[in-house]
Design an enzyme around this catalytic site. Sequence first.
Site, PDB file in Angstrom:
ATOM      1  N   ASP A 175       0.819  -1.209   0.000  1.00 22.97           N
ATOM      2  CA  ASP A 175       0.000   0.000   0.000  1.00 22.97           C
ATOM      3  C   ASP A 175       0.856   1.265   0.000  1.00 22.97           C
ATOM      4  OD1 ASP A 175      -2.506   1.209  -0.008  1.00 22.97           O
ATOM      5  OD2 ASP A 175      -2.608   1.333   2.178  1.00 22.97           O
ATOM      6  N   HIS A 176       0.398   2.291  -0.703  1.00 29.91           N
ATOM      7  CA  HIS A 176       0.987   3.639  -0.662  1.00 29.91           C
ATOM      8  C   HIS A 176       2.515   3.657  -0.715  1.00 29.91           C
ATOM      9  CE1 HIS A 176      -2.483   6.252  -0.140  1.00 29.91           C
ATOM     10  NE2 HIS A 176      -3.008   5.341   0.654  1.00 29.91           N
TER      11      HIS A 176
ATOM     12  N   GLY B 277      -7.294   7.156   8.620  1.00 25.17           N
ATOM     13  CA  GLY B 277      -7.433   7.324  10.068  1.00 25.17           C
ATOM     14  C   GLY B 277      -8.891   7.250  10.477  1.00 25.17           C
TER      15      GLY B 277
ATOM     16  N   HIS C 148     -10.191   4.343  -0.318  1.00 22.98           N
ATOM     17  CA  HIS C 148      -9.229   4.493   0.770  1.00 22.98           C
ATOM     18  C   HIS C 148      -9.925   5.131   1.971  1.00 22.98           C
ATOM     19  CE1 HIS C 148      -5.061   3.778  -1.014  1.00 22.98           C
ATOM     20  NE2 HIS C 148      -5.922   3.385  -1.933  1.00 22.98           N
ATOM     21  N   GLY C 149      -9.348   4.933   3.149  1.00 27.01           N
ATOM     22  CA  GLY C 149      -9.942   5.517   4.353  1.00 27.01           C
ATOM     23  C   GLY C 149     -11.232   4.837   4.760  1.00 27.01           C
TER      24      GLY C 149
ATOM     25  N   SER D 131     -11.897   2.955   7.329  1.00 30.35           N
ATOM     26  CA  SER D 131     -12.150   2.780   8.766  1.00 30.35           C
ATOM     27  C   SER D 131     -13.185   3.781   9.257  1.00 30.35           C
ATOM     28  CB  SER D 131     -10.853   2.965   9.567  1.00 30.35           C
ATOM     29  OG  SER D 131      -9.957   1.904   9.336  1.00 30.35           O
TER      30      SER D 131
ATOM     31  N   VAL E 222      -9.067  -1.154   4.880  1.00 27.80           N
ATOM     32  CA  VAL E 222      -9.312  -0.994   6.317  1.00 27.80           C
ATOM     33  C   VAL E 222      -7.980  -1.150   7.036  1.00 27.80           C
ATOM     34  CG1 VAL E 222     -10.481  -1.924   8.351  1.00 27.80           C
ATOM     35  CG2 VAL E 222     -11.684  -1.830   6.164  1.00 27.80           C
ATOM     36  N   ALA E 223      -7.559  -0.099   7.720  1.00 25.86           N
ATOM     37  CA  ALA E 223      -6.253  -0.114   8.386  1.00 25.86           C
ATOM     38  C   ALA E 223      -6.372   0.308   9.838  1.00 25.86           C
ATOM     39  CB  ALA E 223      -5.274   0.799   7.642  1.00 25.86           C
TER      40      ALA E 223
END
Length: 284
Positions: free
Chosen positions: A82-83, A181, A208-209, A211, A231-232
Amino acid sequence: MTLISSTPLLVEARKQGYGIVAFNVHTIEMLQAVVDAAEESRSPLILQTTVGTVKHLGIEYIAGAAKTAARQARVPIALHLDHCQDFELILQCMRAGYTSVMIDQSMHPFEKNVEMTRKVVEVARALNVNVEAELGKVGGVEDDIHVEDDMATLADPIECQRFVELTGVFTLAPAIGTAHGIYKGEPNIDFKRIQEIASRVEVPLVLHGGSGIPEAQVKRCVSLGMAKMNVATELKNAFTLSLKQFFTEHPDNLDPRSYMSVAKEVVKQMALEKMRLCGCTNKA
């Protein structure tokens, strides 16, 4: 089975109108937990690692664990970087067995993003590795990448179309109002923008994002063409908070097998919920 490219998984997901969840994992226990969830729910799975986790655990350790999981699993599993902004690290990961990579040049002008993405696509195509790229800037914090809210920019649908045509990229992560985040308030997702991008771009789109996005908004994003949801933070926080709670309740139990078993179960249950939310259960 072996690790497979995420491209056919995501193409099928977009075609059928569901999303596949990509979970950022930082430990062997987190990896095992999301694999267990995928097995139980019969869901295709994308294991995902940040550049920071690659540096922390080592490429070969991560790839080795993921390959072992794929061999033992009865569901398709892909391994995604990722990224990443570093071309050499992307090459190292592909050589080690990663089946999907993200070249993130979204901080650069459009032409530079195109140039670097096309460079990665040329190598990845020969190795049957998926490539993901980003247009616009997703706000928040992802590993060591920080984008302040006032610096976040939404992806332009016409640029998205040109970008895919010029690069041949297999999946696209357009900035549409989400953030990395945990959200401080309600996410400000531009659904009309997603719809317009999806009408111009045939490749699977990536959210993305993921969560903390409310259930109804996730389902709407998926229905509009978001075939992959990352999901991070939510997963990492659940894992860590379960350890904190364990030590509060059992301060004298210092056996890693005890507290890691609890953390694994918490991660597994969250993974099951995210898979249900994106509609990929029983799609393996």
